[in-house]
Design a protein around this motif. Structure first.
Motif, PDB file in Angstrom:
ATOM      1  N   ARG A 114      -7.135  10.618  53.192  1.00  0.00           N
ATOM      2  CA  ARG A 114      -5.681  10.805  53.229  1.00  0.00           C
ATOM      3  C   ARG A 114      -4.970   9.510  53.562  1.00  0.00           C
ATOM      4  O   ARG A 114      -3.943   9.170  52.963  1.00  0.00           O
ATOM      5  N   GLY A 115      -5.522   8.757  54.544  1.00  0.00           N
ATOM      6  CA  GLY A 115      -4.899   7.489  54.903  1.00  0.00           C
ATOM      7  C   GLY A 115      -4.931   6.492  53.758  1.00  0.00           C
ATOM      8  O   GLY A 115      -3.940   5.807  53.485  1.00  0.00           O
ATOM      9  N   SER A 116      -6.064   6.414  53.058  1.00  0.00           N
ATOM     10  CA  SER A 116      -6.184   5.487  51.933  1.00  0.00           C
ATOM     11  C   SER A 116      -5.259   5.882  50.798  1.00  0.00           C
ATOM     12  O   SER A 116      -4.664   5.025  50.136  1.00  0.00           O
ATOM     13  N   GLU A 171     -10.758  -2.079  47.104  1.00  0.00           N
ATOM     14  CA  GLU A 171     -11.218  -1.789  48.465  1.00  0.00           C
ATOM     15  C   GLU A 171     -11.291  -0.277  48.703  1.00  0.00           C
ATOM     16  O   GLU A 171     -12.211   0.214  49.351  1.00  0.00           O
ATOM     17  N   PHE A 172     -10.293   0.443  48.197  1.00  0.00           N
ATOM     18  CA  PHE A 172     -10.262   1.899  48.353  1.00  0.00           C
ATOM     19  C   PHE A 172     -11.490   2.535  47.699  1.00  0.00           C
ATOM     20  O   PHE A 172     -12.150   3.399  48.276  1.00  0.00           O
ATOM     21  N   THR A 173     -11.805   2.083  46.483  1.00  0.00           N
ATOM     22  CA  THR A 173     -12.948   2.634  45.761  1.00  0.00           C
ATOM     23  C   THR A 173     -14.246   2.379  46.519  1.00  0.00           C
ATOM     24  O   THR A 173     -15.084   3.273  46.682  1.00  0.00           O
ATOM     25  N   VAL A 174     -14.417   1.152  47.016  1.00  0.00           N
ATOM     26  CA  VAL A 174     -15.636   0.804  47.759  1.00  0.00           C
ATOM     27  C   VAL A 174     -15.718   1.597  49.056  1.00  0.00           C
ATOM     28  O   VAL A 174     -16.774   2.119  49.428  1.00  0.00           O
ATOM     29  N   GLU A 175     -14.586   1.722  49.771  1.00  0.00           N
ATOM     30  CA  GLU A 175     -14.581   2.403  51.066  1.00  0.00           C
ATOM     31  C   GLU A 175     -14.934   3.876  50.920  1.00  0.00           C
ATOM     32  O   GLU A 175     -15.770   4.408  51.653  1.00  0.00           O
TER      33      GLU A 175
END
Length: 209
Positions: A114-116, A171-175
């Motif tokens: 949700r945060g991302s 970064e979102f995808t990796v995280e």
């Protein structure tokens, strides 16, 4: 398979479930899903080979009913449960602890996602605004400079916000990928995560229309 069922403990727990009464394979799968609050759902390929092994060992039998095999514990199966009563008690405690851990992990993943997604939406809104402004600037007539005025600097073709958007998206995808793989999620949890991502994509699509 969740780690709580390592070293043959799923076989023991199937006996424990059958001790409550005859059941077919789908019922056992459903009971396990309910016991783990949906965080773990064993596949048919996990359950049926163990039932066949229990039957080969004389601990369960089966009858055909409505096109399904209904499994029932035997006297030998009940005797093994009595002999291993302490293991069954420990297993129940471990399952309870595992469910608590899985629930906490699911909550952490949902919070992170949700945060991302909120950050991604904010960045997309700003990138969209910047892109529209850039298009408007390019479509507007270019003012002719006064002969005595200096030539204005050329606007860069790429917006820094677009570059930042690309970086944040990567970064979102990796995280998210790391969170999912590190958590060893069940099929149910992965389906939930996919629905969350689909919902975010749908929301972003509506935002950019």
């Amino acid at each position: 398979m969740t780690a709580v069922f390592s070293h043959g403990r799923l076989r023991l727990y199937l006996l424990r479930l059958l001790d409550d009464g005859p059941k077919h394979g789908y019922e056992l799968i459903r009971l396990l899903e309910e016991r783990f609050l949906g965080h773990y759902v064993p596949s048919a390929g996990t359950i049926y080979p163990r039932l066949q092994r229990l039957e080969a060992d004389g601990l369960v039998t089966h009858t055909a009913a409505g096109g399904r095999k209904v499994y029932e514990i035997t006297g030998a199966g009940r005797a093994e449960l009595r002999q291993r009563a302490d293991e069954v008690t420990t297993l129940e405690s471990d399952i309870t602890a595992s469910v608590e851990d899985l629930s906490a992990l699911a909550g952490e993943i949902q919070t992170e996602v949700r945060g991302s997604v909120r950050d991604l939406k904010r960045e997309l809104r700003e990138a969209t605004r910047q892109t529209r402004q850039t298009r408007w600037d390019r479509s507007a007539p270019t003012p002719q400079p006064h002969p005595a005025a200096p030539t204005p600097p050329t606007r860069p073709a790429d917006s820094p916000l677009l570059a930042e958007f690309d970086r944040r998206l990567a970064e979102f995808t990796v995280e998210v990928g790391s969170l999912v793989r590190a958590g060893r999620l069940s099929d149910t949890q992965l389906r939930t995560a996919i629905r969350v991502l689909d919902g975010a994509l749908d929301g972003l699509s509506r935002l950019l229309r």
